[in-house]
Design a protein around this motif. Structure first.
Motif, PDB file in Angstrom:
ATOM      1  N   HIS A   1       0.909  -1.013   0.033  1.00  0.00           N
ATOM      2  CA  HIS A   1       0.038   0.082   0.070  1.00  0.00           C
ATOM      3  C   HIS A   1       0.953   1.279  -0.040  1.00  0.00           C
ATOM      4  O   HIS A   1       0.656   1.975  -0.858  1.00  0.00           O
ATOM      5  CB  HIS A   1      -0.924  -0.137   1.335  1.00  0.00           C
ATOM      6  CG  HIS A   1      -1.939   1.339   1.339  1.00  0.00           C
ATOM      7  ND1 HIS A   1      -2.683   1.544   0.358  1.00  0.00           N
ATOM      8  CD2 HIS A   1      -1.995   1.962   2.325  1.00  0.00           C
ATOM      9  CE1 HIS A   1      -3.373   2.542   0.795  1.00  0.00           C
ATOM     10  NE2 HIS A   1      -3.060   3.082   1.822  1.00  0.00           N
ATOM     11  N   LYS A   2       2.016   1.494   0.704  1.00  0.00           N
ATOM     12  CA  LYS A   2       2.990   2.316   0.737  1.00  0.00           C
ATOM     13  C   LYS A   2       3.489   2.623  -0.404  1.00  0.00           C
ATOM     14  O   LYS A   2       3.620   3.694  -0.725  1.00  0.00           O
ATOM     15  CB  LYS A   2       3.702   2.280   2.105  1.00  0.00           C
ATOM     16  CG  LYS A   2       3.271   2.224   3.517  1.00  0.00           C
ATOM     17  CD  LYS A   2       2.758   3.831   3.863  1.00  0.00           C
ATOM     18  CE  LYS A   2       2.377   3.977   5.024  1.00  0.00           C
ATOM     19  NZ  LYS A   2       2.138   5.324   5.462  1.00  0.00           N
TER      20      LYS A   2
ATOM     21  N   GLY B   1      -8.175  -3.960   7.173  1.00  0.00           N
ATOM     22  CA  GLY B   1      -6.947  -3.490   6.713  1.00  0.00           C
ATOM     23  C   GLY B   1      -6.835  -4.015   5.359  1.00  0.00           C
ATOM     24  O   GLY B   1      -7.447  -4.414   4.425  1.00  0.00           O
ATOM     25  N   VAL B   2      -5.554  -3.755   4.996  1.00  0.00           N
ATOM     26  CA  VAL B   2      -5.333  -3.847   3.500  1.00  0.00           C
ATOM     27  C   VAL B   2      -4.715  -5.473   3.278  1.00  0.00           C
ATOM     28  O   VAL B   2      -4.237  -5.933   4.133  1.00  0.00           O
ATOM     29  CB  VAL B   2      -4.002  -3.228   3.168  1.00  0.00           C
ATOM     30  CG1 VAL B   2      -3.416  -3.524   1.845  1.00  0.00           C
ATOM     31  CG2 VAL B   2      -4.320  -1.474   3.527  1.00  0.00           C
TER      32      VAL B   2
ATOM     33  N   PHE C   1      -2.694  -8.826  -3.402  1.00  0.00           N
ATOM     34  CA  PHE C   1      -2.641 -10.030  -4.294  1.00  0.00           C
ATOM     35  C   PHE C   1      -1.661  -9.597  -5.469  1.00  0.00           C
ATOM     36  O   PHE C   1      -1.808  -8.619  -6.233  1.00  0.00           O
ATOM     37  CB  PHE C   1      -3.963 -10.320  -5.009  1.00  0.00           C
ATOM     38  CG  PHE C   1      -4.735  -9.190  -5.633  1.00  0.00           C
ATOM     39  CD1 PHE C   1      -4.541  -8.733  -7.043  1.00  0.00           C
ATOM     40  CD2 PHE C   1      -5.496  -8.226  -4.919  1.00  0.00           C
ATOM     41  CE1 PHE C   1      -5.432  -7.805  -7.507  1.00  0.00           C
ATOM     42  CE2 PHE C   1      -6.112  -7.019  -5.392  1.00  0.00           C
ATOM     43  CZ  PHE C   1      -5.890  -6.712  -6.751  1.00  0.00           C
ATOM     44  N   ASP C   2      -0.435 -10.295  -5.561  1.00  0.00           N
ATOM     45  CA  ASP C   2       0.521 -10.068  -6.346  1.00  0.00           C
ATOM     46  C   ASP C   2       1.039  -8.612  -6.182  1.00  0.00           C
ATOM     47  O   ASP C   2       1.387  -7.754  -7.304  1.00  0.00           O
ATOM     48  CB  ASP C   2       0.275 -10.302  -7.787  1.00  0.00           C
ATOM     49  CG  ASP C   2      -0.016 -11.823  -8.186  1.00  0.00           C
ATOM     50  OD1 ASP C   2       0.566 -12.679  -7.601  1.00  0.00           O
ATOM     51  OD2 ASP C   2      -0.641 -12.158  -8.983  1.00  0.00           O
ATOM     52  N   GLY C   3       1.074  -8.246  -4.941  1.00  0.00           N
ATOM     53  CA  GLY C   3       1.826  -6.838  -4.774  1.00  0.00           C
ATOM     54  C   GLY C   3       0.829  -5.645  -5.082  1.00  0.00           C
ATOM     55  O   GLY C   3       0.987  -4.563  -4.716  1.00  0.00           O
ATOM     56  N   ASP C   4      -0.482  -6.036  -5.419  1.00  0.00           N
ATOM     57  CA  ASP C   4      -1.431  -4.991  -5.493  1.00  0.00           C
ATOM     58  C   ASP C   4      -2.357  -4.878  -4.275  1.00  0.00           C
ATOM     59  O   ASP C   4      -3.176  -5.995  -4.229  1.00  0.00           O
ATOM     60  CB  ASP C   4      -2.170  -5.318  -6.790  1.00  0.00           C
ATOM     61  CG  ASP C   4      -3.151  -4.082  -7.436  1.00  0.00           C
ATOM     62  OD1 ASP C   4      -3.203  -2.920  -6.782  1.00  0.00           O
ATOM     63  OD2 ASP C   4      -4.091  -4.181  -8.253  1.00  0.00           O
ATOM     64  N   PRO C   5      -2.404  -3.711  -3.606  1.00  0.00           N
ATOM     65  CA  PRO C   5      -2.992  -3.666  -2.427  1.00  0.00           C
ATOM     66  C   PRO C   5      -4.865  -3.094  -2.488  1.00  0.00           C
ATOM     67  O   PRO C   5      -4.992  -2.614  -3.500  1.00  0.00           O
ATOM     68  CB  PRO C   5      -2.410  -2.412  -1.574  1.00  0.00           C
ATOM     69  CG  PRO C   5      -1.730  -1.446  -2.642  1.00  0.00           C
ATOM     70  CD  PRO C   5      -1.633  -2.567  -4.006  1.00  0.00           C
ATOM     71  N   VAL C   6      -5.410  -3.860  -1.811  1.00  0.00           N
ATOM     72  CA  VAL C   6      -6.675  -3.575  -1.610  1.00  0.00           C
ATOM     73  C   VAL C   6      -7.401  -3.603   0.015  1.00  0.00           C
ATOM     74  O   VAL C   6      -6.710  -4.389   0.805  1.00  0.00           O
ATOM     75  CB  VAL C   6      -7.494  -4.362  -2.631  1.00  0.00           C
ATOM     76  CG1 VAL C   6      -7.433  -5.757  -2.215  1.00  0.00           C
ATOM     77  CG2 VAL C   6      -9.200  -4.051  -2.710  1.00  0.00           C
TER      78      VAL C   6
END
Length: 342
Positions: free
Chosen positions: A145-146, A262-263, A266-271
């Motif tokens: 996320h950061k 919280g965050v 998936f494959d480095g993609d935050p949601v």
């Protein structure tokens, strides 16, 4: 009969210029085997739209030209179809490509596509989001996320965020349920791995396989700043699963409950996600072009990784020396204090 192949290129993934890639595709691709088209993405999610269209057209191969985000967007659109995924890795981490031992060189990647050896491999889903490499929650999702907020890409930005935020991050308590029952863990992170690494040869799950029908679950327990260098060494040396701070197991389905939303990534993609998280593996759900010599290409750590490992080893030596000297000083202080009291 020639196969139809479509290259979907993200012009802004990674840090290197992609200006020469169209020329290399034209020059290196085997035109006796393939009729090809190259399409540029214009926005987030566009690669998924383009790949879905090619799936409907019955296109034989769709190649993701970019990083793990582009690979994920393309791959999610062609799961459970006859359309195969190809990869020309040119992102920041290239985790899936590295796990598959695909070349990081564009020309050699196209040569692998020319060979066109296709395997049926596994993928996963976390709360409805497909992933092909790793997914998870805790510190790695927080850093994803950061990283997404940072505005610039590359391993330096990633490391900056890890160093800046790592000491401030507070581990959470997770309730984990799989086929064998329910357990509770206080964890720094939980990673569900279909493939072995995050990217840049940082192996979160060294034993993970994309063809065993199971996910590798990694629970990293809280650790202090003095233990961080060894964990980093283990990650790059493919020995993280031997660490005392790591618990691992394999499963096909997983339900995780935490105390607050919280965050996740998936494959480095935050949601953002809620308190409840469901992860499942889809066995042999995607066709992927692989490196036929991948098992022979057991790569040695590159110079950067070797240098990093040496640096962390030196830090450990210094840390141990400081600890010994500190104990010695404390012992001398106690002796001196006793003599002064006399």
């Amino acid at each position: 009969m020639k196969k139809r192949i479509v290259f979907i290129m993200n012009p802004i993934s990674g840090a290197a210029s992609k200006a020469d890639i169209p020329r290399q595709i034209e020059r290196v691709l085997d035109h006796e085997k393939f009729d090809y088209e190259l399409i540029m993405t214009e926005r987030s999610g566009h690669a998924t739209e383009l790949a879905a269209r090619e799936r409907e057209r019955g296109t034989d191969i769709v190649v993701a030209v970019g990083g793990d985000g582009t690979v994920n967007e393309v791959a999610r659109a062609i799961v459970h179809s006859q359309t195969a995924l190809g990869i020309i890795p040119c992102g920041s981490g290239n985790g899936l490509a590295r796990h598959l031992l695909l070349p990081m060189n564009v020309k050699k990647s196209i040569e692998i596509i020319n060979i066109c050896e296709i395997n049926d491999l596994d993928y996963g889903i976390i709360n409805g989001h497909p992933f092909f490499c790793t997914c998870g929650m805790g510190f790695d999702a927080f850093i994803s996320h950061k990283f997404a907020e940072a505005g610039k890409r590359g391993p330096i930005t990633y490391v900056e965020n890890v160093l800046r935020e790592g000491l401030k991050y507070k581990p959470e308590v997770y309730e984990i349920q799989d086929e064998n029952g329910t357990t509770r863990h206080k964890a720094f992170l939980i990673s569900c791995a279909n493939a072995s690494q995050y990217g840049n040869n940082a192996y979160i799950a060294p034993q993970a396989s994309m063809s065993d029908g199971l996910m590798d679950i990694i629970i990293m327990e809280p650790f202090d700043v003095l233990e961080a260098p060894q964990i980093s060494i283990d990650m790059f040396n493919k020995t993280l699963d031997k660490s005392s701070k790591i618990k691992t197991f394999k499963c096909k389905q997983l339900h995780i409950h935490r105390k607050k939303p919280g965050v996740i990534h998936f494959d480095g993609d935050p949601v953002m996600a809620g308190e409840d998280i469901d992860v499942e593996l889809k066995e042999k759900g995607i066709r992927i072009i692989v490196n036929p010599d991948g098992n022979k290409d057991l790569r040695k750590p590159n110079m950067i990784q070797s240098a990093a490992a040496e640096l962390f080893n030196e830090i450990n030596v210094v840390r141990e020396d400081i600890t010994k000297q500190t104990r010695h000083v404390i012992a001398l202080s106690k002796v001196l204090q006793r003599r002064l009291n006399l």
